[in-house]
Scaffold this active site. Structure first.
Site, PDB file in Angstrom:
ATOM      1  N   GLU A 167     -27.035 -25.702 -16.453  1.00 24.21           N
ATOM      2  CA  GLU A 167     -27.263 -25.869 -17.884  1.00 24.21           C
ATOM      3  C   GLU A 167     -27.366 -27.342 -18.212  1.00 24.21           C
ATOM      4  O   GLU A 167     -26.880 -28.202 -17.489  1.00 24.21           O
ATOM      5  CB  GLU A 167     -26.150 -25.205 -18.692  1.00 24.21           C
ATOM      6  CG  GLU A 167     -24.740 -25.585 -18.303  1.00 24.21           C
ATOM      7  CD  GLU A 167     -23.714 -24.698 -18.987  1.00 24.21           C
ATOM      8  OE1 GLU A 167     -23.890 -24.415 -20.186  1.00 24.21           O
ATOM      9  OE2 GLU A 167     -22.752 -24.285 -18.314  1.00 24.21           O
ATOM     10  N   GLY A 168     -28.050 -27.617 -19.306  1.00 21.87           N
ATOM     11  CA  GLY A 168     -28.250 -28.994 -19.729  1.00 21.87           C
ATOM     12  C   GLY A 168     -28.691 -29.034 -21.167  1.00 21.87           C
ATOM     13  O   GLY A 168     -28.468 -28.088 -21.932  1.00 21.87           O
ATOM     14  N   GLY A 169     -29.355 -30.142 -21.550  1.00 22.02           N
ATOM     15  CA  GLY A 169     -29.769 -30.305 -22.926  1.00 22.02           C
ATOM     16  C   GLY A 169     -30.780 -29.274 -23.379  1.00 22.02           C
ATOM     17  O   GLY A 169     -30.884 -28.972 -24.562  1.00 22.02           O
ATOM     18  N   PHE A 170     -31.544 -28.695 -22.437  1.00 18.40           N
ATOM     19  CA  PHE A 170     -32.570 -27.720 -22.781  1.00 18.40           C
ATOM     20  C   PHE A 170     -31.990 -26.346 -23.063  1.00 18.40           C
ATOM     21  O   PHE A 170     -32.569 -25.548 -23.778  1.00 18.40           O
ATOM     22  CB  PHE A 170     -33.585 -27.594 -21.636  1.00 18.40           C
ATOM     23  CG  PHE A 170     -32.952 -27.127 -20.358  1.00 18.40           C
ATOM     24  CD1 PHE A 170     -32.738 -25.789 -20.105  1.00 18.40           C
ATOM     25  CD2 PHE A 170     -32.554 -28.041 -19.397  1.00 18.40           C
ATOM     26  CE1 PHE A 170     -32.142 -25.370 -18.924  1.00 18.40           C
ATOM     27  CE2 PHE A 170     -31.961 -27.634 -18.222  1.00 18.40           C
ATOM     28  CZ  PHE A 170     -31.751 -26.287 -17.988  1.00 18.40           C
ATOM     29  N   GLY A 171     -30.868 -26.008 -22.433  1.00 19.47           N
ATOM     30  CA  GLY A 171     -30.312 -24.669 -22.521  1.00 19.47           C
ATOM     31  C   GLY A 171     -29.651 -24.283 -21.216  1.00 19.47           C
ATOM     32  O   GLY A 171     -29.012 -25.109 -20.568  1.00 19.47           O
ATOM     33  N   LEU A 185     -26.980 -20.596 -13.222  1.00 19.94           N
ATOM     34  CA  LEU A 185     -27.342 -21.516 -12.149  1.00 19.94           C
ATOM     35  C   LEU A 185     -27.181 -22.963 -12.574  1.00 19.94           C
ATOM     36  O   LEU A 185     -26.958 -23.840 -11.747  1.00 19.94           O
ATOM     37  CB  LEU A 185     -28.797 -21.279 -11.718  1.00 19.94           C
ATOM     38  CG  LEU A 185     -29.120 -19.899 -11.147  1.00 19.94           C
ATOM     39  CD1 LEU A 185     -30.612 -19.767 -10.915  1.00 19.94           C
ATOM     40  CD2 LEU A 185     -28.352 -19.661  -9.854  1.00 19.94           C
ATOM     41  N   ASP A 241     -43.386 -36.328 -14.828  1.00 24.70           N
ATOM     42  CA  ASP A 241     -41.933 -36.168 -14.715  1.00 24.70           C
ATOM     43  C   ASP A 241     -41.509 -35.904 -13.276  1.00 24.70           C
ATOM     44  O   ASP A 241     -40.666 -35.043 -13.012  1.00 24.70           O
ATOM     45  CB  ASP A 241     -41.464 -35.032 -15.622  1.00 24.70           C
ATOM     46  CG  ASP A 241     -39.994 -35.177 -16.028  1.00 24.70           C
ATOM     47  OD1 ASP A 241     -39.443 -36.285 -15.875  1.00 24.70           O
ATOM     48  OD2 ASP A 241     -39.403 -34.191 -16.500  1.00 24.70           O
ATOM     49  N   LYS A 301     -34.938 -19.317 -17.472  1.00 24.94           N
ATOM     50  CA  LYS A 301     -34.509 -20.456 -18.282  1.00 24.94           C
ATOM     51  C   LYS A 301     -34.573 -20.074 -19.756  1.00 24.94           C
ATOM     52  O   LYS A 301     -35.636 -19.768 -20.283  1.00 24.94           O
ATOM     53  CB  LYS A 301     -35.388 -21.678 -18.002  1.00 24.94           C
ATOM     54  CG  LYS A 301     -34.987 -22.903 -18.828  1.00 24.94           C
ATOM     55  CD  LYS A 301     -35.551 -24.197 -18.267  1.00 24.94           C
ATOM     56  CE  LYS A 301     -37.033 -24.344 -18.478  1.00 24.94           C
ATOM     57  NZ  LYS A 301     -37.508 -25.706 -18.101  1.00 24.94           N
TER      58      LYS A 301
END
Length: 442
Positions: free
Chosen positions: A98-102, A96, A220, A125
């Site tokens: 993805e980014g810096g977290f995984g 779905l 946040d 996630k």
């Protein structure tokens, strides 16, 4: 296909998580996740689990605790093998975002995963061990969402912390993030009424957090962290940066500055002093983005418009100027009084002085007054458009249309920036502790 979580922004520092006690309301029935479309008469609660009855707050769990026992009601422990089954071996076409977290995968929890499970769509996630989110943020999500239940907070279904694997299993939000809908270049389906409903839902979620026995500061709030279900009901997600509020006679919490640049309150950026009104400022930024259809920070805009708040806040109390910068995709969908009420609310939330900002309970009350009018207005608009008619529900001065260029196209006149009565706040030098908005969104 909707998503549950979007590619997250990078966070460069981590704050120490402490206790997470929450408030339950004695004598009231908890209607959790069985949400009406208007979110009325639905009570959030703390999940009780082995705490001696009465749903008393639990101490936060560490990794070792969570590996052996979930400790929280309605939160399941999954094995890594079960996560592989739920995502069809983490198939690439199940991603779905993805980014810096995984990576976030769509998945299904059913009998093939574990006997007794009713088929349920989920978002899973998986944290990258070398990514920007670590065990502390992962634990914060489990410890907060494991205890909190409210219609406007995303539901945590379970987690996996087997060996070095860190996964979180959430309810699936079919329409994805507010960011995806609000900033799409074409085909935006967010009417004025939908935007105000989403704003109200987000406000209710924040008011619930702030109203806990020991308040919780979300820290946040942004469009990427507001998720929508198929009915455009909004829920707050991603509690990795959440923090307990001040206790006793404390006026604030001192902590490392974290969050997303453009959303963080100026006093928090400059001093590290965090209060619930820091969240109120972020809500003001959110309202401004929904009114204008523009991102909080965008360096592709004209220089003076890079920071949306600095450019647009001085214009919020001026009817004619506001009408020139309002999102044109909402043309004719709002009344002038309603628009000015929301703009005035955003103006208050964005006050440089934290004490000048309203409490979230007051924000909810103001937005509630718009709801009935908005429902009736949208019905009128639908009927008019179905008959081939158009109507504009506000009056704009003749000069609000700007001038035309050589090709006959309208162009808007430039606006003044910050009000002369307000002193500029230099936040650029503090940006190193905040994350830049991720340019890769889902």
């Amino acid at each position: 296909m909707g998503i549950c979580f979007s590619a997250e922004d990078q966070h460069y520092q981590f704050s120490q998580q402490q206790n997470y006690p929450k408030k339950t309301t004695p004598g009231k029935k908890a209607a959790v996740y069985l949400m009406k479309s208007d979110c009325e008469d639905v009570v959030g609660k703390v999940s009780g689990s082995g705490s001696g009855g009465g749903g008393l707050p639990l101490a936060p769990k560490n990794i070792k605790d969570l590996q052996s026992n979930p400790g929280y009601e309605n939160v399941d422990i999954f094995t890594y093998e079960e996560m592989k089954i739920a995502t069809k071996q983490f198939r690439p076409d199940y991603i779905l975002g993805e980014g810096g977290f995984g990576v976030v995968y769509k998945g299904v929890i059913d009998e093939s995963v574990r006997v007794g499970f009713k088929s349920t769509k989920v978002a899973i996630k998986e944290l990258n061990p070398e990514g920007f989110q670590g065990d502390r943020e992962w634990l914060a999500e489990v410890n907060y969402l494991g205890q909190l239940s409210h219609p406007n907070l995303v539901k945590l279904i379970g987690y996996c912390c087997e060996d070095d694997h860190r996964l979180l299993v959430y309810e699936y939000m079919a329409m994805g993030s507010l960011e995806k809908h609000l900033f799409r270049r074409v085909g935006c389906t967010l009417t004025w009424t939908k935007r105000m409903k989403i704003a109200l839902d987000a406000a209710k979620g924040l008011a619930f957090l702030h109203g806990a026995e020991r308040s919780i500061i979300y820290r946040d709030l942004k469009t990427a962290n507001i998720l929508l279900d198929e009915g455009y009901n909004a829920k707050l997600s991603d509690f990795g940066l959440a923090k307990d509020g001040p206790r006793g006679d404390q006026t604030h919490v001192s902590t490392r500055v974290m969050g997303t640049y453009g959303y963080a309150a100026p006093e928090y950026v400059m001093t590290g002093h965090l209060t619930s009104r820091s969240d109120v400022y972020g809500f003001g930024v959110l309202l401004l983005e929904m009114l204008l259809g523009k991102r909080a920070m965008d360096k592709s805009r004209a220089c003076r418009e890079h920071n949306l708040v600095e450019w647009a806040r001085p214009l919020l109390n001026h009817n004619k100027k506001l009408l020139r910068i309002i999102d044109p995709r909402m043309d004719g969908q709002y009344g002038t009084k309603a628009l000015m009420k929301v703009a005035g609310l955003a103006y208050q939330c964005l006050s440089q002085n934290p004490k000048g900002r309203p409490l979230m309970n007051h924000v909810v009350e103001v937005l509630e007054t718009l709801k009935d009018d908005g429902d009736a207005q949208e019905e009128v608009m639908t009927n008019l458009h179905s008959r081939g008619k158009s109507v504009t529900l506000y009056e704009a001065s003749s000069d609000s249309q700007g001038t035309r260029d050589g090709n006959g196209q309208r162009r808007r006149r430039p606006e003044s920036g910050r009000s002369k009565s307000e002193a500029a706040v230099d936040t650029e030098k503090y940006v190193s502790t905040l994350s830049e908005p991720d340019t890769t969104k889902i």
